[in-house]
Design a protein around this motif. Structure first.
Motif, mmCIF file in Angstrom:
data_model
loop_
_atom_site.group_PDB
_atom_site.id
_atom_site.type_symbol
_atom_site.label_atom_id
_atom_site.label_comp_id
_atom_site.label_asym_id
_atom_site.label_seq_id
_atom_site.Cartn_x
_atom_site.Cartn_y
_atom_site.Cartn_z
ATOM 1 N N ALA A 144 0.852 -1.116 0.002
ATOM 2 C CA ALA A 144 -0.070 0.013 -0.186
ATOM 3 C C ALA A 144 0.752 1.346 -0.183
ATOM 4 O O ALA A 144 0.466 2.250 -0.574
ATOM 5 C CB ALA A 144 -0.877 0.024 1.060
ATOM 6 N N ILE A 145 1.990 1.319 0.677
ATOM 7 C CA ILE A 145 2.680 2.467 0.663
ATOM 8 C C ILE A 145 3.561 2.767 -0.662
ATOM 9 O O ILE A 145 3.722 3.739 -0.807
ATOM 10 C CB ILE A 145 3.947 2.149 1.933
ATOM 11 C CG1 ILE A 145 3.181 2.226 3.193
ATOM 12 C CG2 ILE A 145 5.164 3.303 1.888
ATOM 13 C CD1 ILE A 145 4.304 1.864 4.367
ATOM 14 N N ASP A 146 4.061 1.586 -1.227
ATOM 15 C CA ASP A 146 4.631 1.504 -2.663
ATOM 16 C C ASP A 146 3.879 1.954 -3.866
ATOM 17 O O ASP A 146 4.509 2.150 -4.806
ATOM 18 C CB ASP A 146 5.481 0.264 -2.709
ATOM 19 C CG ASP A 146 6.611 0.229 -1.865
ATOM 20 O OD1 ASP A 146 7.060 1.226 -1.135
ATOM 21 O OD2 ASP A 146 7.151 -1.278 -1.231
ATOM 22 N N ILE A 147 2.756 1.515 -3.697
ATOM 23 C CA ILE A 147 1.759 1.916 -4.746
ATOM 24 C C ILE A 147 0.864 3.261 -4.791
ATOM 25 O O ILE A 147 0.212 3.110 -3.610
ATOM 26 C CB ILE A 147 0.971 0.423 -5.021
ATOM 27 C CG1 ILE A 147 1.610 -0.690 -5.259
ATOM 28 C CG2 ILE A 147 -0.272 0.718 -6.273
ATOM 29 C CD1 ILE A 147 2.454 -0.531 -6.210
ATOM 30 N N ALA A 148 0.966 4.077 -5.587
ATOM 31 C CA ALA A 148 0.231 5.107 -5.474
ATOM 32 C C ALA A 148 -1.277 5.042 -6.078
ATOM 33 O O ALA A 148 -2.062 5.807 -5.571
ATOM 34 C CB ALA A 148 0.863 6.592 -6.264
ATOM 35 N N VAL A 149 -1.276 4.224 -7.014
ATOM 36 C CA VAL A 149 -2.485 4.339 -7.998
ATOM 37 C C VAL A 149 -2.816 2.478 -8.164
ATOM 38 O O VAL A 149 -1.842 1.962 -8.638
ATOM 39 C CB VAL A 149 -2.677 4.897 -9.161
ATOM 40 C CG1 VAL A 149 -4.136 4.622 -9.932
ATOM 41 C CG2 VAL A 149 -2.571 6.364 -8.790
ATOM 42 N N ARG A 150 -3.749 2.181 -7.833
ATOM 43 C CA ARG A 150 -4.046 0.857 -8.203
ATOM 44 C C ARG A 150 -5.521 0.569 -8.849
ATOM 45 O O ARG A 150 -6.524 0.897 -7.909
ATOM 46 C CB ARG A 150 -3.942 -0.100 -6.944
ATOM 47 C CG ARG A 150 -4.397 -1.646 -7.215
ATOM 48 C CD ARG A 150 -4.069 -2.501 -6.040
ATOM 49 N NE ARG A 150 -2.658 -2.890 -5.850
ATOM 50 C CZ ARG A 150 -1.900 -2.585 -4.809
ATOM 51 N NH1 ARG A 150 -2.507 -1.659 -3.818
ATOM 52 N NH2 ARG A 150 -0.912 -2.950 -4.860
ATOM 53 N N LEU A 151 -5.845 -0.031 -9.916
ATOM 54 C CA LEU A 151 -7.202 -0.299 -10.551
ATOM 55 C C LEU A 151 -7.130 -1.718 -10.707
ATOM 56 O O LEU A 151 -5.983 -2.533 -11.178
ATOM 57 C CB LEU A 151 -7.121 0.160 -11.705
ATOM 58 C CG LEU A 151 -7.525 1.727 -11.999
ATOM 59 C CD1 LEU A 151 -6.429 2.690 -11.229
ATOM 60 C CD2 LEU A 151 -7.993 2.096 -13.243
ATOM 61 N N THR A 152 -8.227 -2.469 -10.078
ATOM 62 C CA THR A 152 -8.360 -3.947 -10.022
ATOM 63 C C THR A 152 -9.544 -4.317 -10.780
ATOM 64 O O THR A 152 -10.714 -3.890 -10.385
ATOM 65 C CB THR A 152 -8.399 -4.427 -8.871
ATOM 66 O OG1 THR A 152 -7.074 -3.980 -7.975
ATOM 67 C CG2 THR A 152 -8.351 -5.897 -8.416
ATOM 68 N N ASP A 153 -9.310 -4.842 -11.727
ATOM 69 C CA ASP A 153 -10.570 -5.652 -12.580
ATOM 70 C C ASP A 153 -11.592 -4.516 -12.733
ATOM 71 O O ASP A 153 -12.883 -4.676 -12.709
ATOM 72 C CB ASP A 153 -11.119 -6.806 -12.061
ATOM 73 C CG ASP A 153 -12.144 -7.559 -12.917
ATOM 74 O OD1 ASP A 153 -11.843 -7.320 -14.236
ATOM 75 O OD2 ASP A 153 -13.031 -8.254 -12.443
ATOM 76 N N VAL A 154 -11.146 -3.235 -13.189
ATOM 77 C CA VAL A 154 -11.995 -2.245 -13.526
ATOM 78 C C VAL A 154 -12.811 -2.161 -14.820
ATOM 79 O O VAL A 154 -12.219 -2.298 -16.087
ATOM 80 C CB VAL A 154 -11.255 -0.795 -13.306
ATOM 81 C CG1 VAL A 154 -12.166 0.423 -13.763
ATOM 82 C CG2 VAL A 154 -10.920 -0.760 -11.833
ATOM 83 N N ARG A 155 -14.141 -1.898 -14.540
ATOM 84 C CA ARG A 155 -14.951 -1.499 -16.154
ATOM 85 C C ARG A 155 -15.597 -0.270 -15.813
ATOM 86 O O ARG A 155 -16.105 0.101 -14.756
ATOM 87 C CB ARG A 155 -16.014 -2.514 -15.880
ATOM 88 C CG ARG A 155 -16.774 -2.322 -17.409
ATOM 89 C CD ARG A 155 -17.835 -3.392 -17.726
ATOM 90 N NE ARG A 155 -18.933 -2.830 -17.198
ATOM 91 C CZ ARG A 155 -20.091 -3.179 -16.428
ATOM 92 N NH1 ARG A 155 -19.649 -4.342 -15.649
ATOM 93 N NH2 ARG A 155 -21.042 -2.673 -16.034
ATOM 94 N N LEU A 156 -15.391 0.663 -16.918
ATOM 95 C CA LEU A 156 -15.622 1.851 -17.036
ATOM 96 C C LEU A 156 -16.788 1.994 -18.172
ATOM 97 O O LEU A 156 -16.504 1.976 -19.173
ATOM 98 C CB LEU A 156 -14.649 3.025 -17.226
ATOM 99 C CG LEU A 156 -13.571 2.929 -16.090
ATOM 100 C CD1 LEU A 156 -12.379 3.592 -16.425
ATOM 101 C CD2 LEU A 156 -13.957 3.297 -14.675
#
Length: 264
Positions: A6-18
């Motif tokens: 969590a500290i090392d990742i600024a942005v995370r998208l997981t299996d996102v549908r838009l």
């Protein structure tokens, strides 16, 4: 996910549908942006790059999956969302400068809106931001008196006003000549390093952007078709990615203006 992740990742998208209305623009999007990195989001016009940006800033809620920014899931409540957005600086494609305010007044606007700092402190911070983008003496100029490259740098200084840890650049080179483009890309790289930022550059300008990036993703046909380093991108033999990199009109990426206008 561990606490260290969590500290090392600024942005995370997981299996996102838009979705935009009844139209699915992007689906199956998995993306991680490490803190301190510069990531290019590349793709042809209408591929969904701006839609992805809207999801990062909370303007568009995902139809499925999760979007996490700066260690938290992007909230739905307006007050919480406004708080998160203070940590995200956005350089708009059209600059968004207010024409009746000077360069200094444009940069001061976020500080006056979101803080209670004394005027003297605000003025000092504005001077520092102008200096950071190489425009120390341009504070009294109005947007109409600025060149395209200067206006883009003023907009960048304004985006940095609240010292956000995450910067998102929406087509930062649009309308700029090659020299101004080089100045902007060099500035993005320098600011990212000196201010310890994380930067995401949303663009279709491949060759100007890759030299300053740590990672690149390519979006086409509603999904991520490449994710890797700039060197890996330049060495790819994927026909879909090559069509975009070479600007070929025929290939696996369909040229369909009706579909693209929906995805923009």
């Amino acid at each position: 996910m561990t606490a260290a992740d969590a500290i090392d990742i600024a942005v995370r998208l997981t299996d996102v549908r838009l979705d935009r209305g009844a139209h699915t623009v992007l689906s199956g999007i998995d993306l991680e942006v490490p803190r301190g990195s510069i990531t290019a989001v590349l793709g042809p016009s209408g591929s969904g790059k701006s839609t992805l940006l809207a999801a990062l800033t909370g303007e568009l809620a995902p139809a499925a999956g999760t979007v996490e920014v700066l260690g938290q899931r992007v909230p739905h409540r307006q007050r919480d969302l406004l708080e998160l957005r203070k940590g995200i600086g956005v350089l708009l494609q059209g600059n968004g400068l207010l024409t009746d305010l000077t360069a200094a007044e444009n940069i001061a606007l976020p500080l006056r809106t979101h803080t209670d700092l004394p005027r003297a402190v605000v003025d000092r911070l504005v001077a520092m931001k102008l200096h950071a983008v190489g425009l120390r003496t341009a504070g009294t100029l109005y947007p109409r008196e600025l060149s395209g490259g200067m206006a883009r740098r003023v907009a960048l200084a304004r985006a940095l006003a609240l010292d956000p840890p995450l910067m998102v650049y929406d087509e930062p080179l649009t309308g700029l000549d090659p020299i101004a483009s080089g100045v902007i890309m060099s500035l993005i790289a320098r600011l990212n390093a000196t201010l310890h930022l994380t930067s995401i550059i949303v663009t279709h300008h491949v060759h100007e952007t890759l030299p300053v990036c740590d990672r690149a993703i390519v979006i086409a046909n509603g999904r991520i078709v490449f994710s890797g380093t700039p060197a890996e991108l330049e060495a790819t033999d994927d026909p879909l990615v090559l069509q975009f990199l070479r600007g070929e009109p025929d290939g696996p990426i369909a040229f369909d203006t009706a579909v693209r206008s929906e995805a923009a």
